[in-house]
Design a protein around this motif. Structure first.
Motif, mmCIF file in Angstrom:
data_model
loop_
_atom_site.group_PDB
_atom_site.id
_atom_site.type_symbol
_atom_site.label_atom_id
_atom_site.label_comp_id
_atom_site.label_asym_id
_atom_site.label_seq_id
_atom_site.Cartn_x
_atom_site.Cartn_y
_atom_site.Cartn_z
ATOM 1 N N LEU A 53 -3.364 -2.754 9.547
ATOM 2 C CA LEU A 53 -2.030 -2.212 9.371
ATOM 3 C C LEU A 53 -2.037 -0.737 9.750
ATOM 4 C CD1 LEU A 53 0.858 -2.878 8.233
ATOM 5 C CD2 LEU A 53 0.079 -1.750 6.138
ATOM 6 N N THR A 71 0.188 2.815 9.948
ATOM 7 C CA THR A 71 1.367 3.520 9.459
ATOM 8 C C THR A 71 1.546 4.795 10.255
ATOM 9 O OG1 THR A 71 1.037 2.653 7.221
ATOM 10 C CG2 THR A 71 2.483 4.568 7.467
ATOM 11 N N SER A 84 3.290 8.356 10.817
ATOM 12 C CA SER A 84 3.737 9.340 9.840
ATOM 13 C C SER A 84 4.395 10.500 10.565
ATOM 14 C CB SER A 84 2.551 9.841 9.008
ATOM 15 O OG SER A 84 2.980 10.756 8.024
ATOM 16 N N SER A 129 8.055 -2.073 11.871
ATOM 17 C CA SER A 129 8.910 -2.273 10.705
ATOM 18 C C SER A 129 9.620 -0.960 10.384
ATOM 19 C CB SER A 129 8.075 -2.703 9.500
ATOM 20 O OG SER A 129 7.226 -1.649 9.088
ATOM 21 N N SER A 166 12.714 4.898 9.914
ATOM 22 C CA SER A 166 12.156 5.642 8.784
ATOM 23 C C SER A 166 11.111 6.624 9.290
ATOM 24 C CB SER A 166 11.521 4.679 7.781
ATOM 25 O OG SER A 166 10.344 4.103 8.324
ATOM 26 N N THR A 176 8.040 6.617 8.237
ATOM 27 C CA THR A 176 6.713 5.975 8.217
ATOM 28 C C THR A 176 6.793 4.478 8.514
ATOM 29 O OG1 THR A 176 6.929 5.701 5.824
ATOM 30 C CG2 THR A 176 5.729 7.662 6.618
ATOM 31 N N PRO A 177 7.171 4.103 9.731
ATOM 32 C CA PRO A 177 7.160 2.677 10.073
ATOM 33 C C PRO A 177 5.725 2.169 10.190
ATOM 34 C CG PRO A 177 7.551 3.965 12.035
ATOM 35 C CD PRO A 177 7.541 4.943 10.871
ATOM 36 N N THR A 178 5.579 0.870 10.105
ATOM 37 C CA THR A 178 4.247 0.257 10.204
ATOM 38 C C THR A 178 4.241 -0.832 11.263
ATOM 39 O OG1 THR A 178 4.740 -1.393 8.503
ATOM 40 C CG2 THR A 178 3.785 0.691 7.760
ATOM 41 N N ASP A 210 -3.195 -4.040 1.706
ATOM 42 C CA ASP A 210 -2.389 -3.149 2.556
ATOM 43 C C ASP A 210 -1.492 -3.923 3.520
ATOM 44 O OD1 ASP A 210 -4.043 -4.081 4.565
ATOM 45 O OD2 ASP A 210 -4.995 -2.157 4.985
#
Length: 816
Positions: A88, A90, A92, A119, A123, A125-127, A810
């Motif tokens: 995963l 993220t 930032s 995702s 935002s 912090t998309p992942t 996670d």
């Protein structure tokens, strides 16, 4: 699975009017004395397309407060990230502006050929799940920000994705009464023995008084498979949050099903025997993922179903209607009742399930009463249907309340009547088959596919499906000295058939005609598939040991036909698994106490003594088993020749590295008696490029050191090792050399222990959701107090087989 299933991390068009070369456009915005409405609606494609309606709305609400001297936002897309496939990631980012930031949006800008799904792309912090890559690959993501006046700026985040690795710390060997998994993972328990699967069935008391196993989860969980469901309850092969779990129930733990003192010998009570019979078979249950990744079985789902030894079924293929299948229940030899001793499984690309009948011979009562012909006795002997007073669990002794009820009499295989249609002398011939059924259609009638032969089927796993090529299924025969088989359909694969709604009709098309082959492994690392066809290679009425009558006879007595053609006797051939990328076929050879010094061969090369530390008892022969693999010549399922080597040798890490621990296993890798085997789905990074292989054990030789386990591996390919000569040693000190072919030795990066089960269990059955983020594993016949002990390590309740759900905390792909 097959290589036709699409990846869930596929590309979505999104906003197509996106200008990724933004230097001039965005720099000039600071100097242009334009209103926000003009900027957004008239000139900047990147703002309008990337930030969309949110920025336009902000513009409309603030037209009267413009300041043409306002600077564009300051954007920080975060530090560079390095990760590996399946993890995963993220992003930032952040943005600041003295007038306030009205909108943020992330967009992938490279590489265009490997898109990912972000995702929450608006935002900070998309992942996303790092995709599978063959080599280190740089991914870039643009963060665009707009302020209250519509001025924009961008920043770029860089993510380097490396090829997949085993992303966990190995679980130590242990003797605990819990399921142990690596740090960072969570275990949930579902589908315990006796759990109700129909509305209004009461909760399981687990004290031996429960009844109605036709509507409860069966005993001794084995192979399992996930079948996805859409939100509307139709087949959705890509669904990872709602689906059906199809799970085999191989056997029973008899004493746990009854109160203390319930009769186990003599004439069995009808209710007790019925409970035991119904606890065998297969369960189909709907499960769903809820909040906080909590998995639940839907008790009253219309899809829930049990297949038991009493469920009506039909025979298809060449043996249908054979005299050898005729009984008092089915005088025409076209139908039968149920399935039993269901161990490994198989699948089809059209969405049906395959369950396989393994070691079923012991359930039958038989006497040497002098009524059987020499031919019948040869068949009974080869299939292990020996003289038994009652058969397993004594079901044939029941005196039913209804004299016309033959559900118990059928387990008496004596020739007591005037012909085969007046008794159940042929009932053993009704078992040992691969059974196809449609999990999405609860009222459908399962079909026994006789083209795949009758034996101790340990799975029927499909090879890679290729358009225009005849597909194949691979199956082991779980008994010492038996063989590896391949069934090749007579019909070339048509890709559109994967979406057929009449799934059993597709089975008729691909599984009712074709050729059954058996494997011969040559000493030089080559092999051949030998056809089991009446009239060829000595399979005919002139074979003295068993004169075959026709092709139906060949399939019903496939073991005898395999001997005629010279197939290689193997060390208990169990599960097969097919690498979804290379098509290579893996086969677990669990162990073989009968492998003596004088009868080793290149494919079954070890004979030795394996001592136990807890007693003077030791195991001999091939006590720890091995995993063999083959690659079809031409990489096609239609091939009749192949190459092979031994991928892994089971052994304790402290045993002789030259002749026993041939793979050089460390304490983080050592295992014994490989059994369950499964490659990750090719719909997620764990099954792409270099797929993850899951290996499970069913052991008695190493259980003084550790409970049974599951390992994760990233294997190489056939031929990545070389020739090796092993020196075997008998208990009397005699030695003999044996040449073989071995795979490359595993490393800490390519093999490690992922799970250790509770006391006394076998680890068997594994599948994941298509996204690879949820793993389902079967825990069979624990004999401590599990699963009640899972929370604290101690408990007092009777143990129960169950399914565990394993997720990565996670949210990444399990194992990577």
């Amino acid at each position: 699975m097959n290589d036709l299933t699409e990846t869930p991390f596929g590309y979505t068009d999104g906003d197509v009017d996106t200008n990724t070369s933004t230097e001039i456009t965005l720099n000039e915005l600071a100097d242009r004395r334009l209103s926000r409405r003009q900027t957004l609606r008239g000139g900047s494609a990147i703002v309008a397309a990337t930030l969309g309606a949110s920025a336009l709305a902000a513009c409309d609400s603030n037209d009267g407060n413009e300041s043409d001297n306002n600077a564009a936002p300051t954007v920080n897309a975060g530090a560079a990230i390095t990760t590996s496939a399946g993890r995963l990631v993220t992003l930032s980012g952040d943005a600041s502006d003295d007038k306030g930031v009205e909108a943020l949006s992330w967009t992938q800008t490279a590489p265009t050929g490997t898109p990912v799904t972000l995702s929450n792309p608006t935002s900070k912090t998309p992942t996303f799940i790092a995709p599978a890559v063959a080599a280190a690959t740089t991914f870039t993501f643009q963060l665009a920000a707009a302020d209250a006046q519509g001025r924009t700026s961008t920043g770029v985040a860089t993510v380097t994705v490396n090829p997949a690795t085993l992303g966990f710390t190995a679980v130590p060997k242990n003797l605990l009464d819990v399921v142990s998994v690596p740090a960072g993972y969570t275990v949930q328990v579902i589908n315990r023995v006796g759990d109700p699967i129909a509305a209004n069935v009461p909760a399981y008391k687990n004290d031996g008084t429960d009844t109605n196993f036709a509507q409860r989860i069966g005993d001794q969980h084995d192979a399992l498979q996930w079948f996805g469901l859409s939100s509307t309850g139709t087949r959705d092969a890509n669904s990872s949050t709602r689906g059906l779990i199809v799970q085999n129930h191989e056997n029973i733990v008899q004493e746990n099903l009854h109160p203390a003192g319930t009769s186990f010998g003599g004439v069995r009570p009808e209710a007790d025997a019925l409970k035991e019979i119904e606890a065998h078979g297969v369960s189909i249950t709907e499960v769903t993922e809820g909040a906080n990744r909590t998995w639940t079985t839907v008790q009253g789902s219309s899809f829930n179903r049990r297949l038991t030894p009493n469920t009506p079924m039909v025979f298809n293929g060449p043996a249908r209607g054979s005299d050898l299948l005729k009984t008092a229940y089915s005088p025409l030899g076209t139908s039968g009742r149920g399935t039993i001793n269901n161990c490994a499984n198989g699948v089809t690309p059209w969405g049906s399930a395959l369950t396989c009948e393994e070691n079923w011979a012991g359930y039958f009562r038989r006497f040497a009463d002098g009524t059987r012909t020499a031919k019948e006795l040869a068949s009974l002997s080869r299939y292990g249907i020996s003289d038994r007073a009652n058969g397993n669990y004594g079901w044939s002794t029941v005196v039913p309340s209804d004299p016309a009820d033959t559900r118990f009499r059928r387990w008496d295989a004596r020739a007591t009547g005037s012909s085969a249609t007046t008794d159940f002398r042929n009932e053993p011939n009704q078992f040992g088959w691969v059974v196809e059924f449609d999990p999405y259609t609860p009222n459908s009638v399962p079909r026994k596919r006789t083209t795949l032969g009758r034996l101790g089927h340990e799975g029927a796993w499909p090879g890679r499906f290729q358009a225009g090529k005849k597909p194949a299924w691979y199956t082991g025969d779980d008994s010492g000295g038996e063989h590896l088989y391949k069934f090749v359909s007579a019909t070339a694969w048509v890709e559109a058939d994967a979406n057929a709604t009449d799934r059993l009709a597709m089975g008729d098309k691909y599984l009712d005609t074709g050729t059954l082959y058996v494997a011969k492994f040559n000493a030089d690392g080559t092999g051949a598939w030998l056809p089991l066809v009446y009239g060829q290679n000595g399979i005919d009425s002139t074979y003295a040991a068993y004169p075959f009558a026709d092709q139906a006879d060949v399939l019903i007595n496939a073991r005898l036909a395999a001997t005629v053609v010279g197939a290689t006797p193997m060390d208990r051939p169990e599960w097969t698994a097919v690498n979804p990328q290379t098509g290579e076929v893996y086969l677990t050879l669990t162990n073989n106490g009968g492998r003596a010094l004088a009868n080793t061969d290149a494919a079954n090369p070890r004979s030795y003594t394996d001592p136990r530390v807890d007693s003077a008892r030791s195991s001999s022969g091939n006590a720890n088993g091995h995993v063999i693999r083959l690659r079809e010549d031409g990489d096609t399922t239609e091939a009749t020749t192949f190459k092979w080597d031994i991928y892994l040798f089971g052994a304790g890490s402290d045993l002789d590295p030259a002749n026993i621990n041939v793979s050089g296993l460390t304490a983080d890798q050592d295992f014994s008696s490989p059994d369950g085997l499964w490659f990750a789905r090719n719909t997620n990074p764990s099954g792409q490029v270099k797929p993850l292989l899951w290996l499970q054990t069913d052991d008695g030789a190493y259980t003084d050191v550790t409970n049974c386990m599951m390992l994760a591996a990233i294997p190489g390919t056939v031929g990545d090792g070389g020739a090796r000569t092993i020196t075997n040693t008998a208990a009397n000190g005699a030695t003999a050399a044996q040449a073989t072919r071995v795979g490359a030795a595993p490393t800490a990066a390519t093999l490690k222990r992922f799970l250790v089960g509770p006391v006394g269990c076998e680890i068997t059955g594994v599948d994941s959701t298509p996204d690879g983020r949820t793993l389902f594993v079967g825990i069979q016949h624990p004999d401590g107090h599990w699963p009640d002990s899972q929370a604290t390590g101690t408990a007092t309740a009777r143990p129960r087989s169950a399914t565990v759900v394993i997720t990565k905390n996670d949210g990444g792909v399990v194992g990577l």
